[in-house]
Design a protein around this motif. Structure first.
Motif, PDB file in Angstrom:
ATOM      1  N   VAL A 184      61.192  23.663  55.406  1.00  0.00           N
ATOM      2  CA  VAL A 184      60.221  24.113  54.399  1.00  0.00           C
ATOM      3  C   VAL A 184      59.067  23.115  54.301  1.00  0.00           C
ATOM      4  CG1 VAL A 184      59.880  24.565  51.936  1.00  0.00           C
ATOM      5  CG2 VAL A 184      61.918  25.424  53.082  1.00  0.00           C
ATOM      6  N   LYS A 185      59.389  21.815  54.315  1.00  0.00           N
ATOM      7  CA  LYS A 185      58.362  20.764  54.251  1.00  0.00           C
ATOM      8  C   LYS A 185      57.401  20.889  55.429  1.00  0.00           C
ATOM      9  CE  LYS A 185      58.390  16.019  55.357  1.00  0.00           C
ATOM     10  NZ  LYS A 185      59.119  14.763  55.459  1.00  0.00           N
TER      11      LYS A 185
ATOM     12  N   GLN B  95      56.849  23.556  57.346  1.00  0.00           N
ATOM     13  CA  GLN B  95      56.096  24.816  57.272  1.00  0.00           C
ATOM     14  C   GLN B  95      54.955  24.710  56.262  1.00  0.00           C
ATOM     15  OE1 GLN B  95      59.511  27.328  56.516  1.00  0.00           O
ATOM     16  NE2 GLN B  95      59.519  28.095  58.617  1.00  0.00           N
ATOM     17  N   ASN B  96      55.199  24.076  55.127  1.00  0.00           N
ATOM     18  CA  ASN B  96      54.144  23.896  54.122  1.00  0.00           C
ATOM     19  C   ASN B  96      53.025  23.015  54.656  1.00  0.00           C
ATOM     20  OD1 ASN B  96      55.513  25.480  52.280  1.00  0.00           O
ATOM     21  ND2 ASN B  96      56.411  23.750  51.191  1.00  0.00           N
ATOM     22  N   ARG B  97      53.373  21.947  55.355  1.00  0.00           N
ATOM     23  CA  ARG B  97      52.365  21.058  55.934  1.00  0.00           C
ATOM     24  C   ARG B  97      51.536  21.794  56.987  1.00  0.00           C
ATOM     25  NH1 ARG B  97      48.901  17.086  55.098  1.00  0.00           N
ATOM     26  NH2 ARG B  97      48.332  16.118  57.048  1.00  0.00           N
TER      27      ARG B  97
END
Length: 166
Positions: free
Chosen positions: A117-118, A120-122
């Protein structure tokens, strides 16, 4: 076991190079680690940080995409191996997980790993920034001309004033 030791040793060396400010050498060591073991999330994280510090968004996006792809692939391989070893339990678990909404029909978890998730958000953030940067480069502001004093005037404003005086 020896392989894990070598990877840990290379990671330690890379971190030291990074602390010493030798980002190129650290980058090379992290990339060697990933060639040996593509599932080493620490190496991906550190490369992302190095590219961010170097302000190289293109390389950072590439490594994030590679990390996400390898993470998903490794997850599916581990899952496939477990399913092969535990066919009955796997069938029951998958049906239950799907009915509870914890897994999609392809067998991927609906609530992915926080690391994924980290990343993908970045990736989304970087792609937005890069797109915004492309649009900003297309629209060129008027050239500025220095006037007496500390203020600046645009070239078009200067032309307007000079034509109105004539």
């Amino acid at each position: 076991m020896k392989n894990r030791y070598r990877i840990d040793h290379k990671l330690d060396d890379a971190r030291q190079k990074e602390k010493d400010g030798d980002l190129k050498a650290a980058e090379k060591l992290y990339l060697k680690v990933l060639k040996t073991s593509s599932s080493t999330s620490i190496a991906y994280d550190r490369l992302m940080i190095i590219y961010r510090r170097q302000k190289d968004s293109r390389k950072e996006v590439e490594i994030i995409k590679q990390a996400i792809s390898n993470f998903k692939m490794n997850y599916l391989e581990r899952q496939k191996g477990w399913i092969e070893r535990n066919e009955i339990a796997a069938g029951l678990s998958k049906d239950l997980a799907i009915s509870l909404g914890l897994m999609d029909k392809e067998g991927l978890p609906v609530f992915p790993d926080p690391l994924l998730v980290k990343w993908q958000n970045r990736l989304v953030l970087l792609e937005k920034r890069m797109e915004k940067g492309k649009r900003a480069k297309k629209v060129k502001p008027p050239k500025s001309v220095k006037t007496s004093g500390n203020e600046k005037k645009s070239a078009s404003a200067m032309k307007t004033k000079s034509t109105s005086r004539k």
